[in-house]
Design a protein around this motif. Structure first.
Motif, PDB file in Angstrom:
ATOM      1  N   GLN A 167      35.910  48.349  39.012  1.00  0.00           N
ATOM      2  CA  GLN A 167      37.074  49.177  38.756  1.00  0.00           C
ATOM      3  C   GLN A 167      38.246  48.605  39.547  1.00  0.00           C
ATOM      4  O   GLN A 167      38.104  48.230  40.698  1.00  0.00           O
ATOM      5  CB  GLN A 167      36.786  50.609  39.171  1.00  0.00           C
ATOM      6  CG  GLN A 167      37.794  51.574  38.684  1.00  0.00           C
ATOM      7  CD  GLN A 167      37.323  53.006  38.891  1.00  0.00           C
ATOM      8  OE1 GLN A 167      36.256  53.274  39.392  1.00  0.00           O
ATOM      9  NE2 GLN A 167      38.148  53.926  38.483  1.00  0.00           N
ATOM     10  N   THR A 168      39.392  48.489  38.888  1.00  0.00           N
ATOM     11  CA  THR A 168      40.578  47.909  39.516  1.00  0.00           C
ATOM     12  C   THR A 168      41.815  48.568  38.896  1.00  0.00           C
ATOM     13  O   THR A 168      41.704  49.392  37.997  1.00  0.00           O
ATOM     14  CB  THR A 168      40.600  46.376  39.330  1.00  0.00           C
ATOM     15  OG1 THR A 168      41.675  45.836  40.083  1.00  0.00           O
ATOM     16  CG2 THR A 168      40.743  45.982  37.867  1.00  0.00           C
ATOM     17  N   ARG A 169      42.982  48.170  39.369  1.00  0.00           N
ATOM     18  CA  ARG A 169      44.228  48.709  38.789  1.00  0.00           C
ATOM     19  C   ARG A 169      44.335  48.301  37.326  1.00  0.00           C
ATOM     20  O   ARG A 169      43.886  47.242  36.939  1.00  0.00           O
ATOM     21  CB  ARG A 169      45.443  48.146  39.548  1.00  0.00           C
ATOM     22  CG  ARG A 169      45.515  48.596  40.978  1.00  0.00           C
ATOM     23  CD  ARG A 169      46.752  48.060  41.646  1.00  0.00           C
ATOM     24  NE  ARG A 169      46.736  46.590  41.576  1.00  0.00           N
ATOM     25  CZ  ARG A 169      47.731  45.816  41.974  1.00  0.00           C
ATOM     26  NH1 ARG A 169      48.819  46.339  42.447  1.00  0.00           N
ATOM     27  NH2 ARG A 169      47.636  44.516  41.896  1.00  0.00           N
ATOM     28  N   ASP A 170      44.981  49.153  36.535  1.00  0.00           N
ATOM     29  CA  ASP A 170      45.216  48.843  35.126  1.00  0.00           C
ATOM     30  C   ASP A 170      46.248  47.728  35.048  1.00  0.00           C
ATOM     31  O   ASP A 170      47.382  47.879  35.489  1.00  0.00           O
ATOM     32  CB  ASP A 170      45.707  50.092  34.397  1.00  0.00           C
ATOM     33  CG  ASP A 170      45.966  49.850  32.921  1.00  0.00           C
ATOM     34  OD1 ASP A 170      45.635  48.754  32.427  1.00  0.00           O
ATOM     35  OD2 ASP A 170      46.500  50.752  32.278  1.00  0.00           O
ATOM     36  N   ALA A 171      45.859  46.599  34.504  1.00  0.00           N
ATOM     37  CA  ALA A 171      46.750  45.444  34.391  1.00  0.00           C
ATOM     38  C   ALA A 171      47.605  45.500  33.138  1.00  0.00           C
ATOM     39  O   ALA A 171      48.456  44.644  32.932  1.00  0.00           O
ATOM     40  CB  ALA A 171      45.938  44.148  34.399  1.00  0.00           C
ATOM     41  N   GLY A 172      47.365  46.472  32.269  1.00  0.00           N
ATOM     42  CA  GLY A 172      48.089  46.521  31.001  1.00  0.00           C
ATOM     43  C   GLY A 172      47.379  45.649  29.982  1.00  0.00           C
ATOM     44  O   GLY A 172      46.181  45.412  30.072  1.00  0.00           O
ATOM     45  N   GLU A 173      48.119  45.177  28.997  1.00  0.00           N
ATOM     46  CA  GLU A 173      47.520  44.298  27.995  1.00  0.00           C
ATOM     47  C   GLU A 173      47.195  42.964  28.667  1.00  0.00           C
ATOM     48  O   GLU A 173      48.079  42.261  29.143  1.00  0.00           O
ATOM     49  CB  GLU A 173      48.477  44.075  26.821  1.00  0.00           C
ATOM     50  CG  GLU A 173      47.848  43.262  25.729  1.00  0.00           C
ATOM     51  CD  GLU A 173      48.727  43.118  24.506  1.00  0.00           C
ATOM     52  OE1 GLU A 173      48.487  42.153  23.751  1.00  0.00           O
ATOM     53  OE2 GLU A 173      49.635  43.942  24.307  1.00  0.00           O
ATOM     54  N   LEU A 174      45.917  42.624  28.705  1.00  0.00           N
ATOM     55  CA  LEU A 174      45.484  41.407  29.386  1.00  0.00           C
ATOM     56  C   LEU A 174      45.964  40.177  28.636  1.00  0.00           C
ATOM     57  O   LEU A 174      45.859  40.094  27.416  1.00  0.00           O
ATOM     58  CB  LEU A 174      43.967  41.375  29.524  1.00  0.00           C
ATOM     59  CG  LEU A 174      43.367  42.498  30.359  1.00  0.00           C
ATOM     60  CD1 LEU A 174      41.855  42.359  30.407  1.00  0.00           C
ATOM     61  CD2 LEU A 174      43.955  42.521  31.756  1.00  0.00           C
ATOM     62  N   GLN A 175      46.494  39.230  29.386  1.00  0.00           N
ATOM     63  CA  GLN A 175      47.014  37.998  28.808  1.00  0.00           C
ATOM     64  C   GLN A 175      46.219  36.791  29.286  1.00  0.00           C
ATOM     65  O   GLN A 175      45.899  35.905  28.499  1.00  0.00           O
ATOM     66  CB  GLN A 175      48.487  37.840  29.179  1.00  0.00           C
ATOM     67  CG  GLN A 175      49.328  38.976  28.657  1.00  0.00           C
ATOM     68  CD  GLN A 175      50.700  39.037  29.301  1.00  0.00           C
ATOM     69  OE1 GLN A 175      50.999  38.353  30.273  1.00  0.00           O
ATOM     70  NE2 GLN A 175      51.555  39.884  28.752  1.00  0.00           N
ATOM     71  N   THR A 176      45.944  36.733  30.583  1.00  0.00           N
ATOM     72  CA  THR A 176      45.166  35.640  31.154  1.00  0.00           C
ATOM     73  C   THR A 176      44.182  36.208  32.156  1.00  0.00           C
ATOM     74  O   THR A 176      44.296  37.339  32.602  1.00  0.00           O
ATOM     75  CB  THR A 176      46.061  34.598  31.871  1.00  0.00           C
ATOM     76  OG1 THR A 176      46.745  35.230  32.949  1.00  0.00           O
ATOM     77  CG2 THR A 176      47.036  33.947  30.924  1.00  0.00           C
TER      78      THR A 176
END
Length: 136
Positions: free
Chosen positions: A1-10
Motif C-alpha cells: 500500500q502506498t500513496r495514490d500516484a494517479g494514472e500510472l505512466q512509468t
C-alpha cells in the motif's frame, strides 16, 4: 500500500546487487489497483480491478546485457486509476537459465498525480527464495 500516484505512466525497478547470484532477468510487472475492485452502487455488480502492465524483458545485471541494474519501464496501455489506490504488484522472473536473483528488489510508481511513490520492497515473504527463475 502506498500513496495514490494517479494514472500510472512509468515504473522504476532495481536491486542492490547483493547476494550470491544477484543478476535478474525480469519479464513483466503488473500493477493492480485493488481499490477499484468494488461493487457498482447502482447494479451491485462487481467491478474488476484496474491493471497496468510494464514490460521489461531485460537483465538487471552488472555483467549481462547493457549492464544496468535499474530500469524505468513505460506502461503498456492507458488505464485510469481511482483517487485512493491499493496496488497489488505481480512480478514474473523470466525462465531463462540464470535469470533469478537473491538480491533485494524495489520499485517505485510514477503517475500523473504523484511524480514518484515511496520505494516499495518486493519481497512479501511468500517465497523462501523470491525472484527465482520462472517464478511469480
Amino acid at each position: 500500500q502506498t500513496r495514490d500516484a494517479g494514472e500510472l505512466q512509468t515504473l522504476e525497478v532495481w536491486h542492490d546487487n547483493k547476494g550470491h547470484s544477484p543478476g535478474w532477468h525480469l519479464s513483466t510487472v503488473e500493477v493492480t489497483d485493488e481499490s477499484t475492485n468494488s461493487a457498482d452502487g447502482e447494479t451491485g455488480a462487481q467491478k474488476a480491478s484496474e491493471k497496468a502492465v510494464f514490460v521489461c524483458d531485460n537483465w538487471l545485471h552488472c555483467a549481462k546485457g547493457d549492464k544496468l541494474m535499474r530500469r524505468q519501464l513505460a506502461r503498456g496501455r492507458a488505464n485510469p486509476l481511482a483517487e485512493k489506490a491499493v496496488y497489488k504488484v505481480t512480478v514474473l522472473t523470466s525462465a531463462l537459465r540464470g535469470a533469478g536473483t537473491d538480491a533485494n528488489v524495489w520499485l517505485s510508481l510514477h503517475g500523473d498525480r504523484v511524480a514518484t511513490t515511496n520505494q516499495i520492497p518486493l519481497d512479501d515473504g511468500t517465497h523462501e527464495e523470491p525472484f527465482q527463475r520462472g517464478q511469480e
